[in-house]
Design an enzyme around this catalytic site. Structure first.
Site, PDB file in Angstrom:
ATOM      1  N   HIS A 311       0.839  -1.188   0.000  1.00 59.17           N
ATOM      2  CA  HIS A 311       0.000   0.000   0.000  1.00 59.17           C
ATOM      3  C   HIS A 311       0.872   1.236   0.000  1.00 59.17           C
ATOM      4  O   HIS A 311       1.968   1.238   0.567  1.00 59.17           O
ATOM      5  CB  HIS A 311      -0.923   0.006   1.234  1.00 59.17           C
ATOM      6  CG  HIS A 311      -2.050   0.982   1.154  1.00 59.17           C
ATOM      7  ND1 HIS A 311      -1.897   2.313   1.491  1.00 59.17           N
ATOM      8  CD2 HIS A 311      -3.343   0.830   0.764  1.00 59.17           C
ATOM      9  CE1 HIS A 311      -3.064   2.929   1.323  1.00 59.17           C
ATOM     10  NE2 HIS A 311      -3.945   2.065   0.874  1.00 59.17           N
ATOM     11  N   ASP A 369      -7.950  -4.350  -0.610  1.00 59.68           N
ATOM     12  CA  ASP A 369      -8.473  -4.602  -1.954  1.00 59.68           C
ATOM     13  C   ASP A 369      -8.398  -6.073  -2.327  1.00 59.68           C
ATOM     14  O   ASP A 369      -9.234  -6.577  -3.077  1.00 59.68           O
ATOM     15  CB  ASP A 369      -7.689  -3.774  -2.984  1.00 59.68           C
ATOM     16  CG  ASP A 369      -7.840  -2.285  -2.755  1.00 59.68           C
ATOM     17  OD1 ASP A 369      -8.986  -1.832  -2.667  1.00 59.68           O
ATOM     18  OD2 ASP A 369      -6.825  -1.584  -2.642  1.00 59.68           O
TER      19      ASP A 369
END
Length: 435
Positions: A311, A369
């Site tokens: 991330h 995600d």
């Protein structure tokens, strides 16, 4: 700024006698911030920070992230606690108002959202102008932006009451519009909202119900959707939120600002990441192909990326991913899915990646995600709708950030600077004289 400087740094330019002291401010949490607003006035120079990764663009009390420690707080509350004990509507109240509501306040807030869930009947006609195979995010951008044409009586951003009503309308109507976009892509009739259902259950109902037969919303799936919404409700000054704030700084109406945020969210590097995860899994095809895929990821010349891992902010495990991992197994159990090739492939990829020194050393752990894509896939929601659901969740964060920006007395129109590297000044030469 509302904080008082607790120190200063001296900034000087080598080879000159020019220097200045810049104040240092300390927030409630996080690193200290150097206030550079007088840098150009004092020294005639700007800072250069592509992507604004080292620049605080605003002062905010809404969300805090510590990427190194894997911490996400909404108004000071850990995301793990909110996802476990709260629900999306209560989180909406928290983000918008700064505190958790009393029972009476929560009841009134739910009523306020529920009252606005329907859209103007003329909005149905908008969908006839889109191709049937239009991407739902394209539809969302157009229809949400067009809401300003229906509610022009509440576009005075300087009126607190009009801001409040606009916020309710956006939070309530975006799921309805999202479900309409989905139904339109299927060629099915639109399903009107049901005010007897809670927010997440109502959204699932509008997505899945048909007039021909009754549809019962699964409590487990409704809870999973609610958690997805909670986990995606806000995430500090990300690309789409910054877009909303930048658009809002011009005085644009809230519907236009949220439409701008939806457009920014559409990018695969932002809201489209979970859609990219399933595309990656489809390209891998089978668990036996994972080792060769992993080798391609490690090869700097291959341009193959491991989607759903790592991330931009979190340099540790994404705190939302842990919750999504648990929710993922609950959903698979509820649906009785034990032999789904794509989901089995995802689980095997996760197992291999989290034990591979290459990824562990780079702290490339599964992010939110990765799991949300698997959950939505298991629930039968097509990948084209993944980012739309993200937009449904993030609307309250955008609205809260927009509201905070409007109410900030130090707010000014956004205007980033640049380093110009083009041609120097030159004079125009007529075409006949150019060699």
């Amino acid at each position: 700024m509302t904080t008082t400087p607790n120190g200063s740094v001296t900034f000087s330019i080598d080879g000159t006698n020019r220097s200045t002291k810049l104040p240092v401010h300390k927030g409630t949490l996080g690193p200290d911030v150097v206030d550079i607003r007088k840098l150009y006035a004092d020294l005639g120079v700007f800072t250069f920070d592509p992507g604004y990764g080292e620049t605080a663009s605003c002062e905010s009390t809404i969300t805090y992230i510590d990427g190194d420690e894997g911490v996400l707080l909404y108004r000071g509350y850990p995301i793990e606690q909110l996802a476990e004990h709260s629900d999306f509507i209560e989180v909406c109240y928290l983000l918008m108002n700064g505190e958790l509501p009393s029972a009476a306040q929560l009841k009134d807030f739910k009523k306020g959202v529920t009252y606005h869930t329907m859209v103007h009947e003329q909005i149905r006609r908008f969908f006839d102008g889109f191709r049937r195979d239009a991407h739902p995010m394209a539809v969302m951008c157009g229809v949400v932006g067009a809401l300003a044409a229906f509610y022009h009586d509440n576009l005075d951003i300087n009126d607190p009451e009009q801001r409040r009503i606009a916020a309710f309308r956006l939070i309530a109507k975006v799921p309805t519009i999202a479900a309409m976009a989905y139904k339109y892509s299927l060629g099915q009739p639109f399903v009107y909202p049901r005010n007897d259902l809670d927010y997440a259950a109502n959204f699932l109902y509008m997505l899945n119900a048909v007039p021909a037969e009754p549809y019962q919303v699964s409590p487990v799936l409704a809870k999973a959707m609610d958690r997805i919404l909670v986990l995606h409700a806000d995430h500090e000054q990300n690309a789409s939120t910054s877009t909303v704030r930048l658009a809002g700084s011009t005085g644009a109406n809230p519907f236009a600002c949220i439409a701008a945020g939806i457009a920014a969210l559409w990018g695969p590097a932002h809201g489209g990441a979970n859609e990219a995860v399933l595309k990656m899994l489809g390209e891998i095809g089978h668990a036996k192909n994972i080792p060769s895929f992993i080798e391609k990821v490690k090869d700097k010349n291959s341009n193959v990326k491991l989607m759903g891992f790592g991330h931009r902010v979190y340099k540790n495990f994404d705190p939302r991913a842990k919750i999504m991992q648990k929710t993922c197994h609950e959903v698979l159990g509820e649906l009785g899915i034990t032999d789904e090739p794509l989901l089995d492939l995802a689980m095997e990829l996760e197992r291999i990646a989290i034990h591979d020194d290459y990824f562990v050393s780079r702290k490339l752990y599964p992010n939110v995600d990765f799991y949300s894509g698997i959950i939505l896939k298991a629930m039968g929601i097509p990948t084209s709708m993944f980012t739309v659901i993200f937009a449904v969740a993030r609307t309250v964060g955008w609205v809260s950030q927009w509201k905070e920006m409007i109410e900030d007395p130090s707010q000014r129109i956004g205007r980033p600077r640049q380093i110009y590297t083009g041609a120097p000044r030159r004079d125009y030469v007529p075409a006949a004289q150019r060699g």
